[in-house]
Design a protein around this motif. Structure first.
Motif, PDB file in Angstrom:
ATOM      1  N   ALA A  52       0.833  -1.208   0.000  1.00 18.19           N
ATOM      2  CA  ALA A  52       0.000   0.000   0.000  1.00 18.19           C
ATOM      3  C   ALA A  52       0.868   1.258   0.000  1.00 18.19           C
ATOM      4  O   ALA A  52       0.532   2.253  -0.653  1.00 18.19           O
ATOM      5  CB  ALA A  52      -0.925  -0.009   1.215  1.00 18.19           C
ATOM      6  N   THR A  53       1.982   1.214   0.699  1.00 16.12           N
ATOM      7  CA  THR A  53       2.900   2.355   0.720  1.00 16.12           C
ATOM      8  C   THR A  53       3.406   2.663  -0.683  1.00 16.12           C
ATOM      9  O   THR A  53       3.412   3.827  -1.113  1.00 16.12           O
ATOM     10  CB  THR A  53       4.096   2.059   1.659  1.00 16.12           C
ATOM     11  OG1 THR A  53       3.598   1.838   2.976  1.00 16.12           O
ATOM     12  CG2 THR A  53       5.083   3.203   1.677  1.00 16.12           C
ATOM     13  N   LEU A  54       3.831   1.632  -1.386  1.00 11.60           N
ATOM     14  CA  LEU A  54       4.326   1.835  -2.747  1.00 11.60           C
ATOM     15  C   LEU A  54       3.224   2.351  -3.667  1.00 11.60           C
ATOM     16  O   LEU A  54       3.455   3.243  -4.493  1.00 11.60           O
ATOM     17  CB  LEU A  54       4.918   0.535  -3.288  1.00 11.60           C
ATOM     18  CG  LEU A  54       6.196   0.061  -2.599  1.00 11.60           C
ATOM     19  CD1 LEU A  54       6.613  -1.297  -3.144  1.00 11.60           C
ATOM     20  CD2 LEU A  54       7.302   1.070  -2.781  1.00 11.60           C
ATOM     21  N   THR A  55       2.028   1.800  -3.528  1.00  6.95           N
ATOM     22  CA  THR A  55       0.904   2.245  -4.360  1.00  6.95           C
ATOM     23  C   THR A  55       0.569   3.704  -4.077  1.00  6.95           C
ATOM     24  O   THR A  55       0.361   4.491  -5.014  1.00  6.95           O
ATOM     25  CB  THR A  55      -0.320   1.352  -4.096  1.00  6.95           C
ATOM     26  OG1 THR A  55       0.034  -0.008  -4.324  1.00  6.95           O
ATOM     27  CG2 THR A  55      -1.481   1.739  -4.986  1.00  6.95           C
ATOM     28  N   LEU A  56       0.503   4.063  -2.817  1.00  3.59           N
ATOM     29  CA  LEU A  56       0.209   5.454  -2.459  1.00  3.59           C
ATOM     30  C   LEU A  56       1.286   6.397  -2.966  1.00  3.59           C
ATOM     31  O   LEU A  56       0.985   7.504  -3.439  1.00  3.59           O
ATOM     32  CB  LEU A  56       0.045   5.580  -0.940  1.00  3.59           C
ATOM     33  CG  LEU A  56      -1.195   4.916  -0.337  1.00  3.59           C
ATOM     34  CD1 LEU A  56      -1.097   4.894   1.187  1.00  3.59           C
ATOM     35  CD2 LEU A  56      -2.448   5.639  -0.797  1.00  3.59           C
ATOM     36  N   ALA A  57       2.528   5.979  -2.889  1.00  2.85           N
ATOM     37  CA  ALA A  57       3.622   6.818  -3.373  1.00  2.85           C
ATOM     38  C   ALA A  57       3.552   6.982  -4.890  1.00  2.85           C
ATOM     39  O   ALA A  57       3.818   8.070  -5.416  1.00  2.85           O
ATOM     40  CB  ALA A  57       4.962   6.221  -2.967  1.00  2.85           C
ATOM     41  N   LEU A  58       3.177   5.929  -5.609  1.00  5.75           N
ATOM     42  CA  LEU A  58       3.053   6.018  -7.062  1.00  5.75           C
ATOM     43  C   LEU A  58       1.951   6.984  -7.486  1.00  5.75           C
ATOM     44  O   LEU A  58       2.064   7.665  -8.511  1.00  5.75           O
ATOM     45  CB  LEU A  58       2.790   4.638  -7.664  1.00  5.75           C
ATOM     46  CG  LEU A  58       3.990   3.695  -7.712  1.00  5.75           C
ATOM     47  CD1 LEU A  58       3.561   2.323  -8.224  1.00  5.75           C
ATOM     48  CD2 LEU A  58       5.092   4.265  -8.593  1.00  5.75           C
ATOM     49  N   PHE A  59       0.877   7.046  -6.697  1.00  2.00           N
ATOM     50  CA  PHE A  59      -0.218   7.965  -7.008  1.00  2.00           C
ATOM     51  C   PHE A  59       0.035   9.366  -6.469  1.00  2.00           C
ATOM     52  O   PHE A  59      -0.791  10.256  -6.655  1.00  2.00           O
ATOM     53  CB  PHE A  59      -1.544   7.429  -6.473  1.00  2.00           C
ATOM     54  CG  PHE A  59      -2.110   6.313  -7.298  1.00  2.00           C
ATOM     55  CD1 PHE A  59      -2.537   6.536  -8.594  1.00  2.00           C
ATOM     56  CD2 PHE A  59      -2.200   5.038  -6.776  1.00  2.00           C
ATOM     57  CE1 PHE A  59      -3.052   5.509  -9.363  1.00  2.00           C
ATOM     58  CE2 PHE A  59      -2.707   3.995  -7.536  1.00  2.00           C
ATOM     59  CZ  PHE A  59      -3.139   4.233  -8.835  1.00  2.00           C
ATOM     60  N   GLY A  63       1.846  11.990   1.917  1.00  2.00           N
ATOM     61  CA  GLY A  63       1.534  11.964   3.355  1.00  2.00           C
ATOM     62  C   GLY A  63       1.034  10.601   3.802  1.00  2.00           C
ATOM     63  O   GLY A  63       1.498  10.045   4.805  1.00  2.00           O
ATOM     64  N   ALA A  64       0.081  10.064   3.051  1.00  2.00           N
ATOM     65  CA  ALA A  64      -0.456   8.745   3.388  1.00  2.00           C
ATOM     66  C   ALA A  64       0.613   7.670   3.224  1.00  2.00           C
ATOM     67  O   ALA A  64       0.681   6.718   4.020  1.00  2.00           O
ATOM     68  CB  ALA A  64      -1.666   8.434   2.514  1.00  2.00           C
ATOM     69  N   ALA A  65       1.473   7.827   2.208  1.00  2.01           N
ATOM     70  CA  ALA A  65       2.556   6.854   2.003  1.00  2.01           C
ATOM     71  C   ALA A  65       3.537   6.888   3.169  1.00  2.01           C
ATOM     72  O   ALA A  65       4.025   5.841   3.612  1.00  2.01           O
ATOM     73  CB  ALA A  65       3.276   7.142   0.688  1.00  2.01           C
TER      74      ALA A  65
END
Length: 99
Positions: A52-59, A63-65
Motif C-alpha cells: 500500500a505504501t508503494l501504491t500510495l507513493a506512485l499515485f 503523506g499517506a505513504a
C-alpha cells in the motif's frame, strides 16, 4: 503448605530428575534454542502495508505513504523483536533451584 519433610523430599526428587534427565528439564524450562516461528499474520500485514505504501507513493499521496511506511516499519520491528535469537522463554521455571 508442605511440611518440612515434604519439602525436603520434593527437593530430593527435583535433584534426581535433573541428574537423570537433564534434557527433559531443559525442555521444560525452555532452555533449548527452539526455532522461533515468524507469526504469519504479522508478516502478511507488513507486506500488505508496504505494498500500500508503494501504491500510495506512485499515485503521489506522499503523506499517506509516509504514514503507511511508518506503520510497516513498526510492524517489521515488532517481528524482529519478537523473533530475536537468545530471547528467554515466557514459561516460568518449572524446576527453580532449591535453596
Amino acid at each position: 503448605m508442605l511440611s518440612q519433610e515434604d519439602n525436603r523430599r520434593l527437593a530430593q526428587l527435583e535433584r534426581q530428575l535433573r541428574r537423570d534427565d537433564p534434557d527433559f528439564c531443559a525442555r521444560m524450562r525452555g532452555d533449548l534454542s527452539a526455532r522461533r516461528r515468524v507469526p504469519l499474520s504479522l508478516a502478511l500485514t507488513a507486506a500488505v502495508i508496504w505494498a500500500a505504501t508503494l501504491t500510495l507513493a506512485l499515485f503521489g499521496w506522499w503523506g499517506a505513504a509516509a504514514v503507511a511506511a511508518v506503520w510497516g516499519t513498526v510492524i517489521v520491528a515488532a517481528l524482529a523483536y519478537r523473533c530475536r535469537p537468545g530471547r528467554g522463554s515466557s514459561y516460568p521455571d518449572v524446576f527453580p533451584p532449591s535453596w
